[in-house]
Design a protein around this motif. Structure first.
Motif, mmCIF file in Angstrom:
data_model
loop_
_atom_site.group_PDB
_atom_site.id
_atom_site.type_symbol
_atom_site.label_atom_id
_atom_site.label_comp_id
_atom_site.label_asym_id
_atom_site.label_seq_id
_atom_site.Cartn_x
_atom_site.Cartn_y
_atom_site.Cartn_z
ATOM 1 N N ILE A 171 13.896 22.689 -34.256
ATOM 2 C CA ILE A 171 13.467 22.228 -35.577
ATOM 3 C C ILE A 171 14.650 21.533 -36.247
ATOM 4 O O ILE A 171 15.681 22.157 -36.493
ATOM 5 C CB ILE A 171 12.997 23.411 -36.449
ATOM 6 C CG1 ILE A 171 11.824 24.141 -35.788
ATOM 7 C CG2 ILE A 171 12.609 22.933 -37.838
ATOM 8 C CD1 ILE A 171 11.467 25.448 -36.481
ATOM 9 N N PHE A 172 14.501 20.232 -36.514
ATOM 10 C CA PHE A 172 15.592 19.522 -37.185
ATOM 11 C C PHE A 172 15.134 18.165 -37.693
ATOM 12 O O PHE A 172 14.579 17.359 -36.946
ATOM 13 C CB PHE A 172 16.781 19.308 -36.254
ATOM 14 C CG PHE A 172 17.903 18.510 -36.882
ATOM 15 C CD1 PHE A 172 18.666 19.064 -37.896
ATOM 16 C CD2 PHE A 172 18.164 17.212 -36.476
ATOM 17 C CE1 PHE A 172 19.692 18.333 -38.497
ATOM 18 C CE2 PHE A 172 19.182 16.481 -37.064
ATOM 19 C CZ PHE A 172 19.948 17.041 -38.078
ATOM 20 N N SER A 173 15.347 17.899 -38.967
ATOM 21 C CA SER A 173 15.141 16.579 -39.564
ATOM 22 C C SER A 173 15.916 16.563 -40.878
ATOM 23 O O SER A 173 15.636 17.346 -41.780
ATOM 24 C CB SER A 173 13.655 16.301 -39.809
ATOM 25 O OG SER A 173 13.453 14.971 -40.246
ATOM 26 N N ALA A 174 16.900 15.673 -40.966
ATOM 27 C CA ALA A 174 17.788 15.642 -42.132
ATOM 28 C C ALA A 174 17.668 14.313 -42.855
ATOM 29 O O ALA A 174 17.860 13.242 -42.258
ATOM 30 C CB ALA A 174 19.235 15.869 -41.696
ATOM 31 N N ASP A 175 17.359 14.372 -44.158
ATOM 32 C CA ASP A 175 17.319 13.190 -45.024
ATOM 33 C C ASP A 175 18.679 13.050 -45.711
ATOM 34 O O ASP A 175 19.160 14.016 -46.311
ATOM 35 C CB ASP A 175 16.250 13.335 -46.103
ATOM 36 C CG ASP A 175 14.847 13.453 -45.537
ATOM 37 O OD1 ASP A 175 14.721 13.611 -44.306
ATOM 38 O OD2 ASP A 175 13.893 13.393 -46.317
ATOM 39 N N VAL A 176 19.256 11.852 -45.643
ATOM 40 C CA VAL A 176 20.544 11.620 -46.299
ATOM 41 C C VAL A 176 20.502 10.275 -47.026
ATOM 42 O O VAL A 176 20.366 9.222 -46.397
ATOM 43 C CB VAL A 176 21.724 11.628 -45.291
ATOM 44 C CG1 VAL A 176 23.048 11.734 -46.050
ATOM 45 C CG2 VAL A 176 21.589 12.740 -44.270
#
Length: 309
Positions: free
Chosen positions: A123-128
């Motif tokens: 599980i991984f999703s990063a908004d930057v």
């Protein structure tokens, strides 16, 4: 906040579906025979084949870790792998520092993830946002590690997939990233016991067992898959029947070249009930194997018939 809600929903669904599947052991059995148009194999009647594997747990007393290192630094986007945390609710977490010095708002995800040579789906999703940074975590589910027999994380391999948050246009896919922990002496075992259902062109598929007591949706046929070819492949199934009745199971397994996977073909409880199936005696299917990148067909297998006592 969104991540907390998502985590809570995952945990809730696990408890709900697990509760629904408890007590059904009718279809807990090992394959007795596999038949194709070209071969017939019988599994040996040894005690080892029917024994349940010992439960594997990623123990806090064996917390392998990494040295902090920059794993990506391109297009004004920098990613640093800081450590592996074992305090997560769902499993070990790879802590990543993402610095976005570009002019675009980005999303960073992972692709082709494997641990100790075994494919997993973290599980991984990063908004930057442009000009900002974030500490985020890639969660490796303990349930997946246990399913694959991984008790210690020796290495993690993956690709970073980075795209524009607004347009979804791909910005860049990284080269393959390999993180090696301090568990240098650990040797990963691969349980390939079962009966071979397919073995051609460097691709091997082993039918291990049928299980309904642990399934959250119906009954699961456990598979071990080896991809020793030079291509990244996806394995699916076609023309599937159970006891002569056509069904539509859930299954699609992606295996990078030179990697392995433990996966499950899930036969939905609704399909089994609609066809009055309470005891699975025979499963018939074709394996459909294609190149993950180009979608070009590699092979449609002969009809494979798996029988159970």
């Amino acid at each position: 906040m969104k991540k907390v809600i998502a985590m809570l929903l995952v945990v809730l669904l696990v408890f709900v579906f697990t509760g629904c599947g408890e007590g059904n052991t009718t279809n807990d059995k090992s394959p007795a025979e596999v038949r194709t148009n070209s071969q017939k194999q019988k599994i040996e009647a040894t005690g080892d084949k029917d024994e349940e594997p010992s439960e594997s747990v990623v123990s806090s007393s064996n917390d392998a870790n990494i040295t902090e290192t920059v794993i990506f630094d391109t297009n004004d986007i920098k990613v640093t792998a800081k450590s592996i945390s074992y305090d997560g609710w769902l499993g070990p977490e790879l802590v990543l520092l993402i610095e976005n010095n570009s002019s675009q708002n980005i999303i960073v995800q992972t692709r082709n993830v494997s641990v100790n040579g075994l494919m997993i789906d973290p599980i991984f999703s990063a908004d930057v946002v442009a000009g900002k940074k974030t500490n985020d975590k890639m969660t490796i589910m303990s349930s997946e590690l246990e399913f694959a027999g991984i008790t210690t994380i020796k290495n993690i391999e993956f690709i970073l997939h980075i795209f524009n948050k607004e347009s979804w246009d791909k910005i860049i896919d990284s080269d393959v990233i390999v993180l090696t922990t301090d568990a240098t002496e650990y040797v990963q075992a691969y349980d390939d016991s079962g009966i071979v259902a397919y073995d051609e062109d460097g691709i091997k598929i082993v039918a291990k067992k049928l299980n309904s007591s642990d399934s959250i949706l119906g009954a699961d046929l456990y598979l071990y898959i080896e991809n020793n070819s030079k291509q990244d492949i996806t394995v699916q199934v076609r023309d599937v029947s159970v006891n002569g009745f056509m069904v539509d199971p859930v299954f699609s397994s992606k295996i990078v070249h030179d990697k392995k996977a433990f996966d499950r073909i899930t036969f939905l409880e609704s399909d089994l009930t609609d066809n009055g199936i309470t005891d699975i005696r025979e499963i018939e299917l074709r394996f459909h194997i294609f190149d993950t990148t180009s979608w070009e067909k590699i092979k449609n297998s002969d009809i494979v018939t798996i029988s159970f006592n």
